[in-house]
Design a protein around this motif. Structure first.
Motif, short mmCIF file in Angstrom:
data_model
loop_
_atom_site.label_atom_id
_atom_site.label_comp_id
_atom_site.label_asym_id
_atom_site.label_seq_id
_atom_site.Cartn_x
_atom_site.Cartn_y
_atom_site.Cartn_z
N ARG A 1 -15.89 23.62 2.00
CA ARG A 1 -17.03 24.52 2.21
C ARG A 1 -16.91 25.77 1.35
O ARG A 1 -17.10 26.90 1.82
CB ARG A 1 -17.16 24.89 3.69
N GLU A 2 -16.60 25.53 0.09
CA GLU A 2 -16.54 26.65 -0.84
C GLU A 2 -17.92 27.31 -0.90
O GLU A 2 -18.95 26.62 -0.89
CB GLU A 2 -16.10 26.17 -2.21
N PRO A 3 -17.99 28.62 -0.95
CA PRO A 3 -19.28 29.32 -0.85
C PRO A 3 -20.33 28.86 -1.85
O PRO A 3 -21.52 28.80 -1.51
CB PRO A 3 -18.89 30.78 -1.07
N TRP A 4 -19.91 28.51 -3.05
CA TRP A 4 -20.89 28.16 -4.08
C TRP A 4 -21.63 26.86 -3.77
O TRP A 4 -22.77 26.66 -4.21
CB TRP A 4 -20.24 28.07 -5.46
N ILE A 5 -21.02 25.95 -2.99
CA ILE A 5 -21.64 24.67 -2.70
C ILE A 5 -22.16 24.58 -1.26
O ILE A 5 -22.89 23.66 -0.91
CB ILE A 5 -20.64 23.52 -2.97
N ASP A 6 -21.85 25.55 -0.45
CA ASP A 6 -22.19 25.50 0.97
C ASP A 6 -23.71 25.39 1.17
O ASP A 6 -24.47 26.23 0.66
CB ASP A 6 -21.66 26.74 1.69
N GLY A 7 -24.14 24.38 1.88
CA GLY A 7 -25.57 24.17 2.13
C GLY A 7 -26.32 23.51 0.99
O GLY A 7 -27.53 23.29 1.10
N ARG A 8 -25.61 23.15 -0.07
CA ARG A 8 -26.28 22.57 -1.24
C ARG A 8 -25.95 21.09 -1.45
O ARG A 8 -26.52 20.47 -2.34
CB ARG A 8 -25.89 23.35 -2.51
N LEU A 9 -25.05 20.56 -0.66
CA LEU A 9 -24.69 19.16 -0.80
C LEU A 9 -24.63 18.51 0.59
O LEU A 9 -23.96 19.03 1.49
CB LEU A 9 -23.33 19.02 -1.49
N ALA A 10 -25.34 17.42 0.75
CA ALA A 10 -25.32 16.65 2.00
C ALA A 10 -24.84 15.24 1.69
O ALA A 10 -25.36 14.60 0.77
CB ALA A 10 -26.71 16.61 2.62
N LEU B 1 -22.94 15.92 -12.42
CA LEU B 1 -23.62 16.55 -11.28
C LEU B 1 -22.89 17.82 -10.86
O LEU B 1 -23.53 18.85 -10.58
CB LEU B 1 -23.70 15.58 -10.11
N LEU B 2 -21.57 17.77 -10.83
CA LEU B 2 -20.79 18.96 -10.51
C LEU B 2 -21.14 20.11 -11.45
O LEU B 2 -21.39 21.25 -11.02
CB LEU B 2 -19.30 18.64 -10.59
N ALA B 3 -21.15 19.84 -12.75
CA ALA B 3 -21.46 20.88 -13.74
C ALA B 3 -22.87 21.42 -13.55
O ALA B 3 -23.10 22.63 -13.65
CB ALA B 3 -21.28 20.32 -15.15
N ALA B 4 -23.82 20.51 -13.26
CA ALA B 4 -25.21 20.94 -13.10
C ALA B 4 -25.40 21.76 -11.82
O ALA B 4 -26.21 22.69 -11.80
CB ALA B 4 -26.13 19.71 -13.07
N LEU B 5 -24.66 21.44 -10.78
CA LEU B 5 -24.70 22.24 -9.56
C LEU B 5 -24.07 23.61 -9.79
O LEU B 5 -24.58 24.63 -9.30
CB LEU B 5 -23.98 21.51 -8.42
N LYS B 6 -22.99 23.63 -10.53
CA LYS B 6 -22.30 24.91 -10.77
C LYS B 6 -23.13 25.85 -11.63
O LYS B 6 -23.13 27.07 -11.41
CB LYS B 6 -20.93 24.65 -11.42
N ASP B 7 -23.83 25.30 -12.62
CA ASP B 7 -24.60 26.21 -13.48
C ASP B 7 -26.01 26.47 -12.92
O ASP B 7 -26.77 27.23 -13.51
CB ASP B 7 -24.66 25.71 -14.92
N GLY B 8 -26.34 25.83 -11.78
CA GLY B 8 -27.60 26.11 -11.12
C GLY B 8 -28.78 25.30 -11.59
O GLY B 8 -29.87 25.41 -11.03
N ARG B 9 -28.59 24.47 -12.60
CA ARG B 9 -29.70 23.64 -13.06
C ARG B 9 -30.16 22.72 -11.92
O ARG B 9 -31.36 22.51 -11.71
CB ARG B 9 -29.26 22.83 -14.28
N VAL B 10 -29.20 22.16 -11.19
CA VAL B 10 -29.50 21.37 -9.99
C VAL B 10 -29.20 22.25 -8.79
O VAL B 10 -28.10 22.78 -8.64
CB VAL B 10 -28.66 20.08 -9.96
N ALA B 11 -30.20 22.39 -7.92
CA ALA B 11 -30.03 23.26 -6.75
C ALA B 11 -29.22 22.60 -5.65
O ALA B 11 -28.45 23.27 -4.95
CB ALA B 11 -31.40 23.67 -6.21
N GLY B 12 -29.40 21.30 -5.49
CA GLY B 12 -28.71 20.62 -4.41
C GLY B 12 -28.76 19.12 -4.59
O GLY B 12 -29.48 18.59 -5.45
N ALA B 13 -27.99 18.41 -3.77
CA ALA B 13 -27.96 16.96 -3.84
C ALA B 13 -27.70 16.38 -2.46
O ALA B 13 -26.92 16.92 -1.68
CB ALA B 13 -26.88 16.49 -4.82
#
Length: 345
Positions: free
Chosen positions: A284-293, A249-261
């Motif tokens: 709250r690293e910028p790349w994940i901010d608002g994309r994980l709850a 999931l981390l890899a998919a979030l980083k490469d943008g395939r998964v937008a959020g979780a």
């Protein structure tokens, strides 16, 4: 009749003892602070029935220590922390409580979806930090229209069906994958059916997981599954943490395939800050901010559901021991065949 409630955790329900106090004696063993804790053998040997209150902790004793136990109940839906085969070999049925929090979990799945797709968590946090400059509708990264979007369901059981009905009320297209359901369920529900996880991943805008944890589903959503995902997928998991491979999931979030979780459950609970995904979210690293709850394995919870869960667990025991009526048995395939179990089945 003596019922041992092992791995008990608050809040306490006084109504439980008022309701059943004349029918059973309760021995309460709280959740241990020490993982190596073992139940006193005198207490385990005295029990006629056992309730495991924890979703993750094992019973704090060996099976052979429960000499008189005739039934074991998991006070909740998941039962992957109970030895189904071991109890079955002793002729002891293991049961669960599958229907106490169906609506709460379904509601929570949709709440996590909305927190991301309507930006409510992000807006609240930004406004709390700076009411003036946080007043910006464009700061939430995953806001989108839900009407017409595809809501994919992994596991169309009680909770999956309840979540699907709620998604349909948002005018979403509902598609499900569940190889354990017979043909025709799609006709009865009006929802579309696919026959592989890969197919579901490829068409889902939102993917909501409602499958039990088993050898089949452990790590089910892995790198291959995420590689098949429709770009921009939002994943919701209110089932069991190990179903989702957190590294994948981390890899998919980083490469943008998964937008959020939106995750109510994690492979390791409480949340493990040493995992890079949890660490990035906490910082709250910028790349994940608002994309994980995240929420703390709380989807099942409401005061009403807790009371239902505790009551139904005791009712399951009393029905079997007093009437020979076995309900919600999850280890039938492993049960030896004492006459009482055969009759109750």
């Amino acid at each position: 009749m003596r019922i041992l409630k092992a791995n008990w955790y608050p809040p306490e329900n006084p109504e439980l003892f008022e309701m059943f106090g004349s029918k059973a004696d309760f021995d309460i063993d709280p959740t241990p602070a020490d993982p190596a804790y073992r139940l006193d053998r005198a207490r385990s040997a005295a029990a006629d029935a056992v309730i495991n209150c924890s979703a993750t902790l094992l019973l704090p004793a060996e099976l052979d220590d429960f000499e008189k136990v005739k039934i074991v109940v998991r006070e909740g839906v998941g039962y992957d922390n109970l030895d189904l085969e071991g109890w079955g070999a002793r002729g002891v049925p293991v049961c669960n409580v599958p229907d106490y929090g169906t609506t709460e979990v379904a509601d929570h799945a949709l709440a996590l979806m909305l927190a991301l797709t309507r930006g409510t968590e992000t807006y609240d946090r930004l406004l709390n930090a700076d009411p003036e400059h946080g007043w910006n509708f464009a700061r939430a990264p995953l806001v989108r229209r839900l009407r017409g979007a595809t809501f994919g369901v992994v596991g169309l059981g009680r909770i999956g069906l309840a979540a699907a009905r709620r998604a349909a009320a948002f005018d979403m297209r509902v598609v499900f994958f569940d190889p354990h359901l017979s043909n025709g369920v799609e006709l009865a529900t009006g929802y579309e059916r696919v026959h592989s996880l890969k197919e579901l991943m490829a068409i889902s805008d939102i993917l909501s997981v409602h499958a039990p944890l088993s050898a089949e589903t452990n790590g089910f959503l892995d790198a291959a599954a995420f590689a098949a995902a429709k770009p921009g997928l939002i994943l919701i998991n209110t089932a069991r943490g190990p179903i989702v491979d957190l590294d994948a999931l981390l890899a998919a979030l980083k490469d943008g395939r998964v937008a959020g979780a939106g995750l109510d459950v994690l492979p390791k609970e409480p949340a493990d800050r040493s995992h890079p995904l949890i660490a990035a979210w906490a910082a709250r690293e910028p790349w994940i901010d608002g994309r994980l709850a995240l929420s703390p394995h709380a989807a099942f919870y409401s005061p009403a559901s807790m009371k239902d869960m505790q009551r139904k667990a005791v009712e399951c025991i009393l029905a079997f021991l007093n009437e020979g009526r076995l309900t919600n048995c999850v280890n039938r395939e492993f049960l030896v065949t004492p006459a009482k179990v055969r009759k109750a089945s």
